[in-house]
Design an enzyme around this catalytic site. Structure first.
Site, PDB file in Angstrom:
ATOM      1  N   GLY A 205      15.657  -4.427   7.374  1.00 21.30           N
ATOM      2  CA  GLY A 205      14.996  -3.670   6.307  1.00 21.30           C
ATOM      3  C   GLY A 205      14.328  -4.549   5.260  1.00 21.30           C
ATOM      4  CB  SER A 206      12.441  -7.751   5.407  1.00 24.80           C
ATOM      5  OG  SER A 206      11.627  -7.407   6.488  1.00 24.80           O
ATOM      6  CB  SER A 207       9.412  -3.126   4.794  1.00 22.68           C
ATOM      7  OG  SER A 207       8.809  -3.823   5.819  1.00 22.68           O
TER       8      SER A 207
ATOM      9  CB  ALA B 250      14.985  -5.682   0.873  1.00 23.43           C
TER      10      ALA B 250
ATOM     11  CG  ASP C 223      14.835   1.530   5.274  1.00 26.65           C
ATOM     12  OD1 ASP C 223      14.570   2.562   4.606  1.00 26.65           O
ATOM     13  OD2 ASP C 223      14.058   1.066   6.125  1.00 26.65           O
TER      14      ASP C 223
END
Ligand code: MEV
Length: 328
Positions: free
Chosen positions: A111-113, A115, A156
């Site tokens: 879930g880097s997007s 975050a 997320d």
């Protein structure tokens, strides 16, 4: 002028309920102790500059007045959407430079997007001394994520915002669960398949299946929702044997939806055959990571078998803290 602001937010793992979450069913998500860090440095110009080195984006700049307009490189889209959503609600006056550092591989599906969106909103909230609470941060970050990924359920974004382990359901308040494995004799194991999943494609495939078989797919979602309810009870009682069984049931339904893969099944079998209570894919499927719950005494052996089966064990602790200011 304010000094630079550093904010971090955790990655996530879906424990139960993926795909059904897109259709408004509840799911259980946990925040992991691998974090994305974002630094915002105010400048005296009107320029916004975004650097995301892990995504090969450096020195991408535009005027504040042009935010959200024109061609936007993929790597800048989420952060620019978050700036744009914030700017519409709380007009920004001066420029700044944003730089992200991802403490986990963007390929894991952690879930880097989301975050990135959450840390951007939190940093802008600090920059403008608004001190937005978690619900407001969630609302703005989710609006930004939805501009880029219209089908995203928001689970997320919730994990990055609140942290911990949550029951998440679209348009409902989040419920925080008390699920901490530190004092227990069980652990969550994570294995990366080496394949990056394409979430929108997988969500689209499930939508096609639902259009073709609305009754069957609705039954699957309702059964998954029931698994989420049972998992909540098992978590409260630290009943890891039942949790493992529920993971296996959830995986059966995900396989039925057509989102598992040979590699995921291989790693899931490696975990189950070496003492895990249960295992499933986590997230969209097609690749990314599998998770298992296992006695702590079995962790090393299971990780070795995941590696021997061509996977990459990823060491994480669950229930990590949500978005926070690191310094300013
Ligand atoms: C993807 O990690 C999980 C899905 O349920 C999509 C979503 O909830 O946004 C497939």
């Amino acid at each position: 002028m304010l000094n630079k602001i550093t904010v971090s937010a955790p990655g996530k793992l879906m424990l139960f309920g993926e795909h059904a979450a897109v259709y408004g069913f509840p799911c259980i998500v946990t925040a992991v102790d691998q974090r994305l860090t974002l630094t915002l440095e105010p400048t005296n110009s009107d320029k916004i500059t975004i650097n995301a080195p892990e995504l090969q984006l450096t020195g991408y700049a535009k005027n504040l007045a042009d935010i959200g307009k024109g061609e936007i490189p993929k790597a800048a889209q989420i952060i620019e959407a978050a700036i744009s959503v914030f700017h519409q609600k709380y007009p920004l006056k001066k420029g700044f430079t944003i730089t992200t550092k991802c403490g986990f591989s963007p390929n894991y599906g952690f879930g880097s997007s989301s975050a990135s969106a959450v840390t951007t909103i939190k940093a802008l909230s600090a920059l403008t001394s608004r001190n937005l609470d978690q619900s407001r941060i969630f609302k703005l970050a989710f609006a930004a994520v939805r501009l880029i990924q219209p089908k995203n359920s928001g689970f997320d974004v919730a994990a990055a915002t609140w942290g911990g382990t949550l029951i998440y359901q679209l348009d409902h308040p989040v419920q925080e669960l008390n699920f901490d494995l530190i004092q227990s004799n069980a652990a969550i194991i994570v294995g990366y398949t080496g394949v990056k999943a394409d979430t929108p494609t997988l969500v689209g495939q499930v939508a096609d299946k639902r259009n073709q078989n609305p009754v069957a797919v609705s039954r699957i979602f309702m059964a998954v929702s029931d698994i989420v309810t049972q998992a909540k009870v098992a978590m409260a009682g630290n009943d890891f044997v039942v949790l493992g069984k529920l993971m296996n049931f959830n995986q059966d339904y995900l396989r039925n939806l057509g989102v598992s893969s040979e590699k995921l099944e291989t790693l899931i079998s490696a975990a189950k055959n070496n003492g895990a209570y249960g295992a499933k894919l986590s997230g969209a499927g097609g690749g990314d990571c599998m998770i298992a719950i296992a006695p702590k005494a079995k962790v090393e052996q299971i990780n070795r078998e995941i590696e021997a089966s061509g996977g990459e064990p990823v060491n994480v602790a669950i229930g990590a803290e949500g978005v926070k200011i690191e310094n300013n």
